[in-house]
Structures are given as structure tokens and as C-alpha cells.
Motif scaffolding. Structure first.
Motif, PDB file in Angstrom:
ATOM      1  N   ARG A  47       0.812  -1.215   0.000  1.00 20.90           N
ATOM      2  CA  ARG A  47       0.000   0.000   0.000  1.00 20.90           C
ATOM      3  C   ARG A  47       0.853   1.277   0.000  1.00 20.90           C
ATOM      4  N   GLU A  50      -0.327   4.460  -1.965  1.00 20.85           N
ATOM      5  CA  GLU A  50      -1.455   5.117  -1.291  1.00 20.85           C
ATOM      6  C   GLU A  50      -0.970   5.906  -0.078  1.00 20.85           C
ATOM      7  N   LEU A  80      -1.071   1.759   7.886  1.00 20.77           N
ATOM      8  CA  LEU A  80      -1.660   0.449   7.612  1.00 20.77           C
ATOM      9  C   LEU A  80      -2.623   0.072   8.727  1.00 20.77           C
ATOM     10  N   LEU A  83      -5.745   2.674   8.830  1.00 26.93           N
ATOM     11  CA  LEU A  83      -6.697   2.747   7.723  1.00 26.93           C
ATOM     12  C   LEU A  83      -7.112   1.393   7.172  1.00 26.93           C
ATOM     13  N   HIS A  84      -6.283   0.379   7.373  1.00 24.45           N
ATOM     14  CA  HIS A  84      -6.553  -0.947   6.801  1.00 24.45           C
ATOM     15  C   HIS A  84      -6.307  -2.039   7.834  1.00 24.45           C
ATOM     16  N   ASP A  87      -5.872  -5.769   7.062  1.00 25.65           N
ATOM     17  CA  ASP A  87      -4.676  -6.293   6.396  1.00 25.65           C
ATOM     18  C   ASP A  87      -3.707  -6.962   7.367  1.00 25.65           C
ATOM     19  N   SER A  93      -4.659  -6.326  15.950  1.00 28.73           N
ATOM     20  CA  SER A  93      -4.985  -4.958  15.567  1.00 28.73           C
ATOM     21  C   SER A  93      -5.151  -4.069  16.807  1.00 28.73           C
ATOM     22  N   HIS A 130      -9.790  10.789   7.268  1.00 33.82           N
ATOM     23  CA  HIS A 130     -10.371   9.457   7.072  1.00 33.82           C
ATOM     24  C   HIS A 130     -11.699   9.316   7.828  1.00 33.82           C
ATOM     25  N   ASP A 134     -15.275   8.707   6.279  1.00 37.64           N
ATOM     26  CA  ASP A 134     -15.984   7.516   6.725  1.00 37.64           C
ATOM     27  C   ASP A 134     -17.327   7.902   7.339  1.00 37.64           C
TER      28      ASP A 134
END
Length: 148
Positions: A47, A50, A80, A83-84, A87, A93, A130, A134
Motif C-alpha cells: 500500500r 497510497e 496500515l 486505515l486498513h 490487512d 490490531s 479518514h 468515513d
């Protein structure tokens, strides 16, 4: 530091070495790297375009090439997880604020005196953008305290 913090740091340093030397990521990861470390590093690298665009847009007055390579790598791993989160393994997390805190602590330990504040400003601006985007699409205000 926790084991997860150590694994995040290993991912950051593997990305940093990859960025500096151009060697394949697998050559810069420790031979005994945990699955979590490998997942973070590989997903952040995948990523990177991005993330670099986001960093460039929010690092006011700085081009991406002027930002120290280690600071770029720290922000990429943080982004990472911010935002993701899907992944990385779910059991590993952390909330976005935790990802920013981890980035700041890493910068305090390994970067110049100005780096923690710089990273905090860039990452917080990206998180605000973000969440606003969102919230506009899902209406789920993600603020849940997240303080220390």
C-alpha cells in the motif's frame, strides 16, 4: 515494550532498509520474523503508493523525499493499522490512536527531536480526514474515547 511493539518496530526497520538499499523486503526482514511482523511489512509495502500520497498531502511544506526514510517507514506501518486494520491479523490490531501512539514512541526512540511531533501532526490529520470521509459515507462516528 510489548512483543507487538517489538514486532512493529521490526517491520518498520525492514521497510526502512528496503527503502534505503532497494533490496527485496524478504532480505531485510529478520530470518526469524514473526508472522505479524511479516504481515505488517508486506501489507505496508503493498500500500506504499497510497500511503505516500497521503503523507505528501498532509506533510505541509515537506516533499516526501525530504522526510527521513525512517520516519516514512514509521508512518507507513502506522497508516496500515489506522486505515486498513483488516490487512493484519485481527487479534493483533489496535485502534487508530494506538497506532499513532506506537509511531510516536518509535520516533522518540530512533528519530530526531522534531520527528515525534511531525509524525503526530501528519498522522492525526490523515486520521481526521479518514474519519470525516468515513462518517460521511457510513454515519458511524468512530470516536470512542481512545485517550490515555
Amino acid at each position: 515494550m510489548s512483543r507487538r511493539s517489538d514486532q512493529r518496530r521490526e517491520a518498520v526497520f525492514a521497510l526502512y532498509q528496503h527503502d534505503l538499499t532497494g533490496r527485496p523486503l524478504d532480505d531485510t526482514l529478520p530470518k526469524d520474523a514473526a508472522t505479524f511482523t511479516q504481515a505488517l511489512a508486506r501489507a505496508a509495502l503493498a500500500r506504499q503508493p497510497e500511503f505516500d500520497d497521503l503523507i505528501s498531502r498532509h506533510a505541509e511544506g515537506w516533499t516526501l523525499s525530504r522526510i527521513a526514510p525512517l520516519e516514512r517507514s514509521i508512518m507507513r506501518v502506522s497508516l496500515l493499522e489506522m486505515l486498513h486494520p483488516g490487512d493484519v491479523p485481527a487479534e493483533r490490531s489496535i485502534p487508530p490512536e494506538g497506532a499513532i501512539d506506537e509511531a510516536i514512541e518509535t520516533a522518540k526512540a530512533y528519530c530526531g527531536a522534531e520527528a515525534p511531533g511531525f509524525l503526530n501532526g501528519v498522522l492525526a490529520a490523515i486520521l481526521r480526514e479518514h474519519r470525516a470521509a468515513d462518517g460521511a459515507t457510513s454515519g458511524n462516528g468512530s470516536e470512542n474515547g481512545g485517550g490515555r
